[in-house]
Design a protein around this motif. Sequence first.
Motif, PDB file in Angstrom:
ATOM      1  N   PRO A  48      27.970  14.911  24.749  1.00  0.00           N
ATOM      2  CA  PRO A  48      26.668  15.294  25.294  1.00  0.00           C
ATOM      3  C   PRO A  48      26.804  15.851  26.700  1.00  0.00           C
ATOM      4  CG  PRO A  48      26.522  13.169  24.198  1.00  0.00           C
ATOM      5  CD  PRO A  48      27.971  13.530  24.231  1.00  0.00           C
ATOM      6  N   GLN A  71      21.653  15.937  28.469  1.00  0.00           N
ATOM      7  CA  GLN A  71      21.512  14.928  27.423  1.00  0.00           C
ATOM      8  C   GLN A  71      21.793  13.523  27.948  1.00  0.00           C
ATOM      9  OE1 GLN A  71      24.218  17.316  24.841  1.00  0.00           O
ATOM     10  NE2 GLN A  71      22.775  16.790  23.232  1.00  0.00           N
ATOM     11  N   TRP A  72      22.934  13.356  28.646  1.00  0.00           N
ATOM     12  CA  TRP A  72      23.226  11.985  29.090  1.00  0.00           C
ATOM     13  C   TRP A  72      22.356  11.563  30.255  1.00  0.00           C
ATOM     14  CZ3 TRP A  72      24.547  11.901  34.055  1.00  0.00           C
ATOM     15  CH2 TRP A  72      25.449  12.809  34.599  1.00  0.00           C
ATOM     16  N   ALA A 108      19.505   9.937  28.753  1.00  0.00           N
ATOM     17  CA  ALA A 108      19.851   8.693  28.063  1.00  0.00           C
ATOM     18  C   ALA A 108      20.073   7.530  29.013  1.00  0.00           C
ATOM     19  CB  ALA A 108      21.103   8.911  27.199  1.00  0.00           C
ATOM     20  N   ILE A 109      20.608   7.783  30.218  1.00  0.00           N
ATOM     21  CA  ILE A 109      20.991   6.662  31.076  1.00  0.00           C
ATOM     22  C   ILE A 109      19.905   6.232  32.049  1.00  0.00           C
ATOM     23  CG2 ILE A 109      23.413   7.361  30.939  1.00  0.00           C
ATOM     24  CD1 ILE A 109      23.168   8.305  33.852  1.00  0.00           C
ATOM     25  N   ALA A 166      26.412   9.220  24.548  1.00  0.00           N
ATOM     26  CA  ALA A 166      25.930   9.821  25.797  1.00  0.00           C
ATOM     27  C   ALA A 166      26.372   9.005  27.004  1.00  0.00           C
ATOM     28  CB  ALA A 166      24.408   9.940  25.768  1.00  0.00           C
ATOM     29  N   GLU A 167      26.412   7.682  26.860  1.00  0.00           N
ATOM     30  CA  GLU A 167      26.866   6.831  27.961  1.00  0.00           C
ATOM     31  C   GLU A 167      28.353   7.039  28.226  1.00  0.00           C
ATOM     32  OE1 GLU A 167      23.702   3.140  27.462  1.00  0.00           O
ATOM     33  OE2 GLU A 167      25.540   3.134  26.263  1.00  0.00           O
ATOM     34  N   SER A 215      29.994   9.740  27.576  1.00  0.00           N
ATOM     35  CA  SER A 215      30.076  11.066  28.176  1.00  0.00           C
ATOM     36  C   SER A 215      29.846  11.000  29.681  1.00  0.00           C
ATOM     37  CB  SER A 215      29.038  11.989  27.524  1.00  0.00           C
ATOM     38  OG  SER A 215      29.006  13.249  28.149  1.00  0.00           O
ATOM     39  N   PHE A 216      28.851  10.221  30.089  1.00  0.00           N
ATOM     40  CA  PHE A 216      28.563  10.052  31.508  1.00  0.00           C
ATOM     41  C   PHE A 216      29.724   9.379  32.236  1.00  0.00           C
ATOM     42  CE2 PHE A 216      26.880   6.824  34.584  1.00  0.00           C
ATOM     43  CZ  PHE A 216      26.692   7.690  35.653  1.00  0.00           C
TER      44      PHE A 216
END
Length: 254
Positions: free
Chosen positions: A52, A56-57, A60-61, A87-88, A90-91
């Motif tokens: 993501p 996107q991330w 999500a976070i 997504a997490e 990815s971050f």
Amino acid sequence: MTIDDQLRAHRLFLTDHLRKQTDFSRTDQNRGVPPPPLQKPAPPDSLRVSLPDFRQWQQAIGQTSLVEAIGRRESRRRFAEDKLALAELSFLLWATQGVRRVLGHGHALRNVPSAGARHSFETYLFIRNVTELTPGLYRYLPLEHELVHVRDVPDMGTALIRAAYGQKFVGRSAVTFVWACIPGRMEWRYGLTAHRVILLDAGHVCQNLYLACEAVGAGTCAVAAYDQAELDQLLGVDGEEEFAVYVAPVGKKE
């Protein structure tokens, strides 16, 4: 040589005396040798996973202030069985090795500092409990912000615990980060003075992971005690031109 003599000899590694003794005109950089590539290539037939992107991330976070993240930061060895969202993850990868700008000729600006912008690390991930990903060993491709599947690892949790000298939490996380070093990337510019700054860089990377984990309700614990040969074998690296230098299991807080 006595123990005290050995301690004094090893303390030299923490100093910068070698800088005055190093002939930098003989480094590969100053001899006109092209720099090593910014990342290891992925085999052309390998499975790759797009991660993501920032938008996107970020959704999500949610939002965590830097003050909150620093204030809550601590080493955590107990993890819930909750999945870490893709997504997490990815971050976390963006925070620790994300590329801001490629400068050309083997240099890049990332979200962590590195001596000479050399960035000597490859990020390996033993993934056990992440949404949308099959468990196994992956490697992060920072230039594309993708994962490449390296291989399946039978009984991965047990193998990690054994490689970490029995530290059980290392094999019970949602994902275990392992940073492997390619020393040639830093030696190309700094020669004999490269190795001290490589380990300083590792601290920069792992601290960003600690703070980023706090932003997604997760925790981590830096691990420097492991069986070198066993962990290198798990990663599939040669132990000479590439080898593990730092481990960090990540999981949701209990």
